[in-house]
Design an enzyme around this catalytic site. Structure first.
Site, short mmCIF file in Angstrom:
data_model
loop_
_atom_site.label_atom_id
_atom_site.label_comp_id
_atom_site.label_asym_id
_atom_site.label_seq_id
_atom_site.Cartn_x
_atom_site.Cartn_y
_atom_site.Cartn_z
N HIS A 1 45.68 40.34 27.47
CA HIS A 1 45.62 41.18 26.41
C HIS A 1 46.59 42.43 26.31
CE1 HIS A 1 40.77 41.08 27.44
NE2 HIS A 1 41.30 39.91 26.90
N CYS B 1 58.19 48.92 11.03
CA CYS B 1 59.36 47.95 11.20
C CYS B 1 59.21 46.85 12.54
CB CYS B 1 60.47 48.28 11.75
SG CYS B 1 60.57 48.94 13.61
N CYS C 1 55.68 48.66 16.09
CA CYS C 1 55.58 49.88 15.26
C CYS C 1 55.33 49.15 14.20
CB CYS C 1 57.21 49.79 14.90
SG CYS C 1 57.51 50.89 13.57
N ALA D 1 37.83 43.84 46.20
CA ALA D 1 39.31 42.30 45.66
C ALA D 1 40.07 42.85 47.55
CB ALA D 1 40.23 43.44 44.89
N CYS E 1 58.42 55.36 16.11
CA CYS E 1 58.67 54.54 16.96
C CYS E 1 60.46 54.86 16.30
CB CYS E 1 58.68 53.31 15.49
SG CYS E 1 60.22 52.00 15.95
N ASP F 1 47.73 47.20 33.07
CA ASP F 1 48.15 48.39 33.67
C ASP F 1 48.82 48.14 34.59
OD1 ASP F 1 47.53 47.03 36.17
OD2 ASP F 1 45.44 48.02 35.88
N ASN G 1 44.31 42.46 33.05
CA ASN G 1 44.28 44.10 32.77
C ASN G 1 45.92 44.61 31.79
OD1 ASN G 1 42.42 43.74 34.31
ND2 ASN G 1 43.13 43.96 36.79
N CYS H 1 62.73 53.52 14.17
CA CYS H 1 62.44 53.66 12.31
C CYS H 1 61.49 54.96 12.04
CB CYS H 1 62.11 52.21 11.89
SG CYS H 1 60.34 52.15 11.54
P1 OAD Z 1 34.67 44.83 33.48
O1 OAD Z 1 35.03 46.13 33.53
O2 OAD Z 1 33.97 43.76 32.65
O3 OAD Z 1 34.68 43.99 34.67
C1 OAD Z 1 34.43 44.10 36.22
C2 OAD Z 1 34.51 43.21 37.48
O4 OAD Z 1 34.62 44.20 38.64
C3 OAD Z 1 33.04 43.73 37.28
O5 OAD Z 1 32.14 42.43 37.59
C4 OAD Z 1 32.61 44.13 39.27
O6 OAD Z 1 31.52 43.55 39.30
C5 OAD Z 1 33.97 44.24 39.65
N1 OAD Z 1 34.70 45.23 40.41
C6 OAD Z 1 34.67 45.95 40.31
N2 OAD Z 1 34.92 47.28 41.53
C7 OAD Z 1 35.44 45.97 42.29
C8 OAD Z 1 36.18 45.32 42.86
N3 OAD Z 1 36.50 46.56 44.41
N4 OAD Z 1 36.73 44.38 43.87
C9 OAD Z 1 36.63 43.33 42.94
N5 OAD Z 1 35.90 43.07 41.68
C10 OAD Z 1 35.49 44.29 41.39
O7 OAD Z 1 36.44 44.17 33.36
P2 OAD Z 1 36.98 42.87 33.08
O8 OAD Z 1 36.20 41.65 32.63
O9 OAD Z 1 38.91 42.83 33.23
O10 OAD Z 1 39.43 43.90 27.39
O11 OAD Z 1 37.04 43.11 31.30
C11 OAD Z 1 37.61 41.49 30.31
C12 OAD Z 1 37.89 42.70 29.07
O12 OAD Z 1 36.84 43.94 28.67
C13 OAD Z 1 38.61 44.02 29.65
O13 OAD Z 1 40.67 43.29 29.80
C14 OAD Z 1 39.15 44.94 28.48
C15 OAD Z 1 37.50 45.37 28.29
O14 OAD Z 1 36.99 45.32 27.12
C16 OAD Z 1 40.34 44.26 26.44
O15 OAD Z 1 40.63 45.48 26.10
C17 OAD Z 1 40.78 44.17 25.48
#
Ligand code: OAD
Length: 233
Positions: free
Chosen positions: A104, A115, A112, A217, A133, A89, A87, A136
């Site tokens: 990520h 620079c 930037c 979660a 930036c 965030d 994440n 610069c």
């Molecule tokens: P995904 O959106 O692919 O998966 C989210 C997961 O969270 C799914 O398996 C859902 O079942 C689960 N989920 C939903 N609600 C939930 C809850 N309340 N508690 C627990 N789990 C829950 O997200 P990521 O696996 O994080 O990359 O995605 C990986 C990467 O793909 C991200 O970091 C981003 C994206 O493209 C970049 O931006 C490089």
């Protein structure tokens, strides 16, 4: 006893931040090739920044949830505890987690292109899009990893090492579809870790888990902590 956690977008879902995949996922509404690649940014930095500015505002208004807080408490009570997150965030840190490895990047960081300076910029909304930036005047980009880009080397190496060394590996709220992050639970399992998953849905990791909790979660992490206590007792 080394406990290592990998989180994904699902842990922030209960804070009102949309995940990427699934029914209400961002990649269902938006095309990642138009918004989250270096090519998209070169073509239209304003469009890309408008999307990131929207996400930054959403995240600024959100609060860490019970899931983030439980992981911060785990860090306080387990000596050898590490948190790896996909994440961007920053909600883990806002909940009090300190040993956080960001694979990520971070949506509050800017870099930037002229620079190469990287710094935190917390204004949301941004005053100017695309932002410039402060050192610069060059064009800034979001400090996140886009599709087709490498992950930060230090973070990735540390994540691989921790996964190899883990006694317990906890996977929370990730669809385990994006590599190399998705490889980490498998590395941990092959290296002898107990694998625990918290996710309302099954993932490619599920069949390899010692304990798989089909829960959100906040609820699932309470149960996961009980499981961890059993192993650490
Ligand atoms: P995904 O959106 O692919 O998966 C989210 C997961 O969270 C799914 O398996 C859902 O079942 C689960 N989920 C939903 N609600 C939930 C809850 N309340 N508690 C627990 N789990 C829950 O997200 P990521 O696996 O994080 O990359 O995605 C990986 C990467 O793909 C991200 O970091 C981003 C994206 O493209 C970049 O931006 C490089």
């Amino acid at each position: 006893m080394k406990v290592v956690v990998l989180t994904g977008a699902g842990i922030s879902a209960e804070s009102g931040i949309p995940t990427f995949r699934g029914k209400d996922g961002l990649w269902n509404k938006y095309d990642p090739t138009q918004l989250a690649t270096p090519e998209a940014f070169n073509k239209d930095p304003k469009l890309v920044w408008e999307w990131y500015d929207w996400r930054r505002q959403l995240i600024a208004k959100a609060q860490p949830n019970e899931g983030h807080r439980i992981l911060a408490q785990m860090e306080n009570s387990i000596k050898d505890f590490w948190l790896i997150t996909q994440n961007v965030d920053g909600l883990h840190q806002r909940a009090g987690s300190k040993k956080v490895i960001e694979l990520h990047g971070n949506i509050w960081k800017v870099r930037c292109l002229k620079c190469r300076e990287e710094y935190f910029e917390y204004k949301a909304p941004l005053e100017e899009i695309p932002p410039k930036c402060k050192y610069c005047g060059g064009l800034l980009r979001p400090g996140v990893v886009w599709f087709g880009e490498s992950l930060p080397t230090d973070a990735l190496e540390k994540a691989f090492k921790l996964s190899e060394e883990a006694d317990i590996f906890l996977v929370v709220g990730t669809s385990a579809q994006v590599y190399p992050a998705a490889e980490l639970p498998f590395i941990a399992k092959r290296s002898g870790a107990k694998l625990i998953e918290v996710n309302p849905e099954e993932t490619p990791v599920t069949p390899y888990c010692d304990v798989s909790l089909r829960e959100s979660a906040s609820t699932g992490l309470k149960k996961a902590w009980e499981e961890i206590r059993k192993y650490t007792a």
